[in-house]
Every structure is written in C-alpha cells, then in structure tokens.
Motif scaffolding. Sequence first.
Motif, PDB file in Angstrom:
ATOM      1  N   UNK A 104     -66.146  45.441 -10.640  1.00 36.59           N
ATOM      2  CA  UNK A 104     -66.247  46.848 -10.215  1.00 36.59           C
ATOM      3  C   UNK A 104     -67.325  47.328  -9.736  1.00 36.59           C
ATOM      4  N   UNK A 105     -67.338  48.623  -9.124  1.00 40.44           N
ATOM      5  CA  UNK A 105     -67.951  48.713  -8.437  1.00 40.44           C
ATOM      6  C   UNK A 105     -70.017  48.217  -8.325  1.00 40.44           C
ATOM      7  N   UNK A 106     -70.716  47.504  -8.803  1.00 40.75           N
ATOM      8  CA  UNK A 106     -71.188  47.570  -9.176  1.00 40.75           C
ATOM      9  C   UNK A 106     -72.076  46.924 -10.237  1.00 40.75           C
ATOM     10  N   UNK A 107     -71.919  45.093 -10.034  1.00 40.36           N
ATOM     11  CA  UNK A 107     -71.505  44.025 -10.597  1.00 40.36           C
ATOM     12  C   UNK A 107     -73.265  44.089 -11.339  1.00 40.36           C
ATOM     13  N   UNK A 108     -73.708  43.699 -10.211  1.00 41.86           N
ATOM     14  CA  UNK A 108     -75.427  43.469 -11.135  1.00 41.86           C
ATOM     15  C   UNK A 108     -75.212  44.362 -12.004  1.00 41.86           C
ATOM     16  N   UNK A 109     -75.459  45.978 -11.818  1.00 41.53           N
ATOM     17  CA  UNK A 109     -75.685  46.885 -12.303  1.00 41.53           C
ATOM     18  C   UNK A 109     -75.096  47.046 -13.437  1.00 41.53           C
ATOM     19  N   UNK A 110     -74.044  46.601 -13.531  1.00 42.57           N
ATOM     20  CA  UNK A 110     -73.104  46.566 -14.853  1.00 42.57           C
ATOM     21  C   UNK A 110     -73.485  45.289 -15.895  1.00 42.57           C
ATOM     22  N   UNK A 111     -73.198  44.508 -14.746  1.00 45.28           N
ATOM     23  CA  UNK A 111     -74.447  43.214 -15.950  1.00 45.28           C
ATOM     24  C   UNK A 111     -75.398  43.172 -16.607  1.00 45.28           C
ATOM     25  N   UNK A 112     -76.285  44.259 -15.928  1.00 45.78           N
ATOM     26  CA  UNK A 112     -78.057  44.340 -16.267  1.00 45.78           C
ATOM     27  C   UNK A 112     -77.526  46.016 -17.728  1.00 45.78           C
ATOM     28  N   UNK A 113     -76.491  46.656 -17.453  1.00 44.51           N
ATOM     29  CA  UNK A 113     -76.266  48.158 -18.948  1.00 44.51           C
ATOM     30  C   UNK A 113     -75.522  46.334 -19.837  1.00 44.51           C
ATOM     31  N   UNK A 114     -74.575  45.344 -19.944  1.00 44.34           N
ATOM     32  CA  UNK A 114     -73.817  44.571 -20.541  1.00 44.34           C
ATOM     33  C   UNK A 114     -75.734  43.857 -21.194  1.00 44.34           C
ATOM     34  N   UNK A 115     -76.285  43.502 -20.520  1.00 43.51           N
ATOM     35  CA  UNK A 115     -77.163  42.885 -21.656  1.00 43.51           C
ATOM     36  C   UNK A 115     -78.475  44.276 -22.017  1.00 43.51           C
ATOM     37  N   UNK A 116     -78.389  44.952 -21.777  1.00 41.75           N
ATOM     38  CA  UNK A 116     -79.641  45.539 -22.733  1.00 41.75           C
ATOM     39  C   UNK A 116     -78.970  46.248 -23.990  1.00 41.75           C
ATOM     40  N   UNK A 117     -77.211  45.606 -23.958  1.00 39.75           N
ATOM     41  CA  UNK A 117     -76.274  46.039 -25.029  1.00 39.75           C
ATOM     42  C   UNK A 117     -76.688  44.561 -25.893  1.00 39.75           C
ATOM     43  N   UNK A 118     -77.583  43.669 -25.592  1.00 38.49           N
ATOM     44  CA  UNK A 118     -77.487  42.314 -25.838  1.00 38.49           C
ATOM     45  C   UNK A 118     -76.786  41.212 -25.849  1.00 38.49           C
TER      46      UNK A 118
END
Length: 129
Positions: A104-118
Amino acid sequence: MRRGWPGRIFLAPLCPRQPYVELTGDAVRVRMGGLGKADVPLPAIARVGRMNWPWWGGLGVRLGGGGLVAYIARSGPAALFDLAEPTKVRMPLPWTTQRIAIAVDDLEGFLAALAAQRIVIDADREGRS
C-alpha cells in the motif's frame, strides 16, 4: 495501491484501472483487475505485520513461500496478514490461503486504520516472501 513504472508497463494489460485496497467496516478489499482480488473479513485477521517486498519478487498477484498470496503493484513496504482461518482469494484462479501480503502507498496509515478496527498489529513481526 500506487504502481511504480514497472507496474504501469507490465500490469496495465490485465489491470487497466488503478489497483486498490479498501478497508470497509467488516473487511479488507483488494482489487487488481483481471489479476485477482481478495475480500478478507476483519474477524479472520489474526495479526498484521510488515514486510519488504523485493523487486525481484515480481509484480501482480504472486505466490510466495508458506502459501503466501501477495498483491503487489510495486516493490517495497507491504502489510503481511496472518489469518485465523483459511480464506478464499482469486489470483486469478481461486486459491485458499492463510497469509496475504498487500503493498500500500501509506503503510503506517493503513496499519493505524486496521488498529482502529481492533486488529492486532505486531510491530516486531517482519515477514519474508
């Protein structure tokens, strides 16, 4: 998913539209045109780590070691999903896997969005293809 210059050349015939990853309320959706797709239910994700997809690993939908299915439009950082249960994907034929890599383009942002989904983000998990 942003394509690098090799992806624009080699993936365009089978994936004329921009490949993408979408985090919905209940799944991670990956689309790469005729190359393949995946709909991964969030409850099926055991944990997510990071990996670096090498340039020599190729582009498109790839098979890696240990049954890994990778959706790669360019080399570099990727999210590595370990799934709690076998999940059906297309690559372009149907396949069942318990490991998926997505560049993905923004790996850190993607991981943060996944973390927000628990979803468990395993910062120490470094995968190999």
